[in-house]
Design an enzyme around this catalytic site. Structure first.
Site, PDB file in Angstrom:
ATOM      1  N   ARG A  87     -56.422  39.360  37.385  1.00 14.18           N
ATOM      2  CA  ARG A  87     -56.149  39.104  35.968  1.00 14.18           C
ATOM      3  C   ARG A  87     -57.360  39.404  35.102  1.00 14.18           C
ATOM      4  O   ARG A  87     -57.306  39.216  33.888  1.00 14.18           O
ATOM      5  CB  ARG A  87     -55.808  37.631  35.828  1.00 14.18           C
ATOM      6  CG  ARG A  87     -54.476  37.326  35.198  1.00 14.18           C
ATOM      7  CD  ARG A  87     -54.346  35.810  35.240  1.00 14.18           C
ATOM      8  NE  ARG A  87     -53.270  35.315  34.484  1.00 14.18           N
ATOM      9  CZ  ARG A  87     -52.083  34.981  34.999  1.00 14.18           C
ATOM     10  NH1 ARG A  87     -51.831  35.167  36.263  1.00 14.18           N
ATOM     11  NH2 ARG A  87     -51.173  34.472  34.233  1.00 14.18           N
ATOM     12  N   ARG A 126     -37.320  29.005  29.865  1.00 11.13           N
ATOM     13  CA  ARG A 126     -37.474  28.958  31.334  1.00 11.13           C
ATOM     14  C   ARG A 126     -37.380  27.514  31.843  1.00 11.13           C
ATOM     15  O   ARG A 126     -37.913  26.593  31.256  1.00 11.13           O
ATOM     16  CB  ARG A 126     -38.824  29.541  31.740  1.00 11.13           C
ATOM     17  CG  ARG A 126     -39.101  29.349  33.230  1.00 11.13           C
ATOM     18  CD  ARG A 126     -40.209  30.174  33.753  1.00 11.13           C
ATOM     19  NE  ARG A 126     -41.458  29.990  33.055  1.00 11.13           N
ATOM     20  CZ  ARG A 126     -42.532  30.729  33.277  1.00 11.13           C
ATOM     21  NH1 ARG A 126     -42.489  31.689  34.166  1.00 11.13           N
ATOM     22  NH2 ARG A 126     -43.635  30.512  32.606  1.00 11.13           N
ATOM     23  N   ARG A 170     -51.812  31.744  26.004  1.00 12.34           N
ATOM     24  CA  ARG A 170     -51.699  32.559  27.230  1.00 12.34           C
ATOM     25  C   ARG A 170     -51.558  34.038  26.860  1.00 12.34           C
ATOM     26  O   ARG A 170     -52.103  34.905  27.533  1.00 12.34           O
ATOM     27  CB  ARG A 170     -50.506  32.085  28.072  1.00 12.34           C
ATOM     28  CG  ARG A 170     -50.791  30.745  28.729  1.00 12.34           C
ATOM     29  CD  ARG A 170     -49.532  30.113  29.259  1.00 12.34           C
ATOM     30  NE  ARG A 170     -48.951  30.824  30.368  1.00 12.34           N
ATOM     31  CZ  ARG A 170     -47.739  30.565  30.844  1.00 12.34           C
ATOM     32  NH1 ARG A 170     -47.006  29.621  30.309  1.00 12.34           N
ATOM     33  NH2 ARG A 170     -47.277  31.260  31.863  1.00 12.34           N
TER      34      ARG A 170
HETATM   35  P1  AP5 Z   1     -48.860  32.182  36.310  1.00 13.05           P
HETATM   36  O1  AP5 Z   1     -47.987  31.207  36.974  1.00 13.05           O
HETATM   37  O2  AP5 Z   1     -49.243  33.436  37.030  1.00 13.05           O
HETATM   38  O3  AP5 Z   1     -48.218  32.490  34.903  1.00 13.05           O
HETATM   39  P2  AP5 Z   1     -48.014  33.865  34.112  1.00 13.05           P
HETATM   40  O4  AP5 Z   1     -48.680  35.092  34.538  1.00 13.05           O
HETATM   41  O5  AP5 Z   1     -48.342  33.426  32.748  1.00 13.05           O
HETATM   42  O6  AP5 Z   1     -46.580  34.251  34.445  1.00 13.05           O
HETATM   43  P3  AP5 Z   1     -45.330  33.358  34.461  1.00 13.05           P
HETATM   44  O7  AP5 Z   1     -45.158  32.722  35.802  1.00 13.05           O
HETATM   45  O8  AP5 Z   1     -45.331  32.421  33.288  1.00 13.05           O
HETATM   46  O9  AP5 Z   1     -44.200  34.430  34.133  1.00 13.05           O
HETATM   47  P4  AP5 Z   1     -43.520  35.560  35.003  1.00 13.05           P
HETATM   48  O10 AP5 Z   1     -44.035  36.895  34.554  1.00 13.05           O
HETATM   49  O11 AP5 Z   1     -43.590  35.271  36.476  1.00 13.05           O
HETATM   50  O12 AP5 Z   1     -42.051  35.402  34.451  1.00 13.05           O
HETATM   51  P5  AP5 Z   1     -40.729  34.795  35.136  1.00 13.05           P
HETATM   52  O13 AP5 Z   1     -40.232  35.708  36.199  1.00 13.05           O
HETATM   53  O14 AP5 Z   1     -40.935  33.358  35.494  1.00 13.05           O
HETATM   54  O15 AP5 Z   1     -50.259  31.511  35.862  1.00 13.05           O
HETATM   55  C1  AP5 Z   1     -50.309  30.210  35.283  1.00 13.05           C
HETATM   56  C2  AP5 Z   1     -51.768  29.871  34.972  1.00 13.05           C
HETATM   57  O16 AP5 Z   1     -52.551  29.841  36.198  1.00 13.05           O
HETATM   58  C3  AP5 Z   1     -52.513  30.878  34.082  1.00 13.05           C
HETATM   59  O17 AP5 Z   1     -52.285  30.628  32.703  1.00 13.05           O
HETATM   60  C4  AP5 Z   1     -53.974  30.622  34.496  1.00 13.05           C
HETATM   61  O18 AP5 Z   1     -54.514  29.469  33.891  1.00 13.05           O
HETATM   62  C5  AP5 Z   1     -53.870  30.358  36.004  1.00 13.05           C
HETATM   63  N1  AP5 Z   1     -54.029  31.597  36.791  1.00 13.05           N
HETATM   64  C6  AP5 Z   1     -53.076  32.207  37.559  1.00 13.05           C
HETATM   65  N2  AP5 Z   1     -53.572  33.318  38.128  1.00 13.05           N
HETATM   66  C7  AP5 Z   1     -54.862  33.428  37.717  1.00 13.05           C
HETATM   67  C8  AP5 Z   1     -55.881  34.398  37.953  1.00 13.05           C
HETATM   68  N3  AP5 Z   1     -55.675  35.479  38.706  1.00 13.05           N
HETATM   69  N4  AP5 Z   1     -57.087  34.194  37.348  1.00 13.05           N
HETATM   70  C9  AP5 Z   1     -57.316  33.113  36.586  1.00 13.05           C
HETATM   71  N5  AP5 Z   1     -56.395  32.161  36.310  1.00 13.05           N
HETATM   72  C10 AP5 Z   1     -55.166  32.317  36.873  1.00 13.05           C
HETATM   73  O19 AP5 Z   1     -39.715  34.906  33.891  1.00 13.05           O
HETATM   74  C11 AP5 Z   1     -39.858  34.091  32.738  1.00 13.05           C
HETATM   75  C12 AP5 Z   1     -38.453  33.636  32.256  1.00 13.05           C
HETATM   76  O20 AP5 Z   1     -37.735  34.767  31.783  1.00 13.05           O
HETATM   77  C13 AP5 Z   1     -37.578  33.013  33.356  1.00 13.05           C
HETATM   78  O21 AP5 Z   1     -36.823  31.968  32.793  1.00 13.05           O
HETATM   79  C14 AP5 Z   1     -36.654  34.168  33.823  1.00 13.05           C
HETATM   80  O22 AP5 Z   1     -35.412  33.686  34.294  1.00 13.05           O
HETATM   81  C15 AP5 Z   1     -36.517  34.976  32.540  1.00 13.05           C
HETATM   82  N6  AP5 Z   1     -36.450  36.415  32.772  1.00 13.05           N
HETATM   83  C16 AP5 Z   1     -37.208  37.143  33.655  1.00 13.05           C
HETATM   84  N7  AP5 Z   1     -36.922  38.456  33.550  1.00 13.05           N
HETATM   85  C17 AP5 Z   1     -35.967  38.565  32.568  1.00 13.05           C
HETATM   86  C18 AP5 Z   1     -35.293  39.684  31.977  1.00 13.05           C
HETATM   87  N8  AP5 Z   1     -35.531  40.954  32.364  1.00 13.05           N
HETATM   88  N9  AP5 Z   1     -34.411  39.432  30.985  1.00 13.05           N
HETATM   89  C19 AP5 Z   1     -34.181  38.162  30.553  1.00 13.05           C
HETATM   90  N10 AP5 Z   1     -34.777  37.059  31.076  1.00 13.05           N
HETATM   91  C20 AP5 Z   1     -35.668  37.264  32.068  1.00 13.05           C
END
Ligand code: AP5
Length: 219
Positions: A87, A126, A170
């Site tokens: 990241r 979500r 974020r």
């Molecule tokens: P993390 O859990 O990795 O959060 P993120 O990257 O912000 O990603 P999300 O899990 O929120 O979203 P996603 O892309 O997986 O979407 P999803 O499939 O769930 O990180 C959390 C925290 O941890 C960070 O803020 C940081 O503090 C820390 N961290 C983690 N890794 C780190 C690193 N490498 N370095 C430093 N800190 C770190 O989908 C979202 C929603 O949309 C769901 O409800 C889903 O059903 C819906 N959806 C998905 N796709 C579609 C579509 N095509 N159309 C309509 N709805 C959809």
């Protein structure tokens, strides 16, 4: 195959990883899921990560790099897909160094491109299962029974970092610190980068990803 899946918060990384894992048998390594498990277990690592996660900032690189290097070592022969890591450019460079030690490299980078307004809608809708980690959406991906996980009957929750204020932070963190990782990979001849339009429906995004990955598997 060793794959990195990049994309803003809520771009659908976790959702797409489930489909990719089912099709190609890769190990799904989500840094966010691992951190949430550490927090739930009350470990030192989990306690260190807490304040960064709750504010929408990034956990320090050295903590994450060590955690993910340990997880990658346990990956099966078929390979892995990284979700949420690297990241920062520093994390990406450390990952390359660590893989090079065992004569490995990242084969492909899948970059989910999405508009900030779409992210905001996805995150506020979500819902997640605190037991098995399954992810739902109140409009796009409803559970069979409202607010209840299909897999284990647990009541679904809204992630604390999905509040509108934290989502805004974020996204800022993503644009400032994670977007440059895309250029890092584009400027690095070792890996191929595919930009994918993640504003589309989940099934359409899966089809675009499979199209790229099928070619890699056949090569
Ligand atoms: P993390 O859990 O990795 O959060 P993120 O990257 O912000 O990603 P999300 O899990 O929120 O979203 P996603 O892309 O997986 O979407 P999803 O499939 O769930 O990180 C959390 C925290 O941890 C960070 O803020 C940081 O503090 C820390 N961290 C983690 N890794 C780190 C690193 N490498 N370095 C430093 N800190 C770190 O989908 C979202 C929603 O949309 C769901 O409800 C889903 O059903 C819906 N959806 C998905 N796709 C579609 C579509 N095509 N159309 C309509 N709805 C959809």
């Amino acid at each position: 195959m060793r794959i990195v899946l990049l994309g803003a918060p809520g771009a659908g990384k976790g959702t797409q990883c489930k489909h990719i894992v089912a099709r190609y048998g890769l190990l799904h390594l989500s840094s966010g899921d691992i951190l949430r498990q550490e927090r739930a277990a009350g470990t030192e690592l989990g306690k260190k990560a807490q304040s960064y996660m709750d504010s929408g900032g990034l956990v320090p690189d050295e903590v994450i790099v060590e955690m993910m290097a340990g997880a990658i070592k346990k990956a099966p022969e078929a390979g892995f897909i990284l979700d949420g890591f690297p990241r920062t450019v520093n994390q990406a460079a450390e990952l390359d160094k660590s893989l090079a030690c065992s004569r490995q490299k990242i084969d492909a980078v899948l970059n989910l491109e999405i508009d900030d307004e779409v992210v905001a809608r996805r995150m506020t809708g979500r819902r997640s299962c605190p037991q098995c980690g399954a992810v739902y959406h109140i409009e796009n991906l409803k559970p069979k029974v409202e607010e209840i996980c299909d897999n284990d009957g647990t009541r679904l929750i809204q992630r604390p970092d999905d509040s509108p204020e934290v989502v805004t932070n974020r996204l800022k963190t993503y644009h400032r610190q994670t977007e440059p990782v895309v250029d890092y990979y584009k400027n690095n001849n070792n890996s191929v980068v595919y930009d994918i339009d993640a504003n589309k429906d989940a099934d359409e995004v899966s089809a675009l990803l499979f199209e790229k990955l099928d070619v890699l598997v056949e090569a």
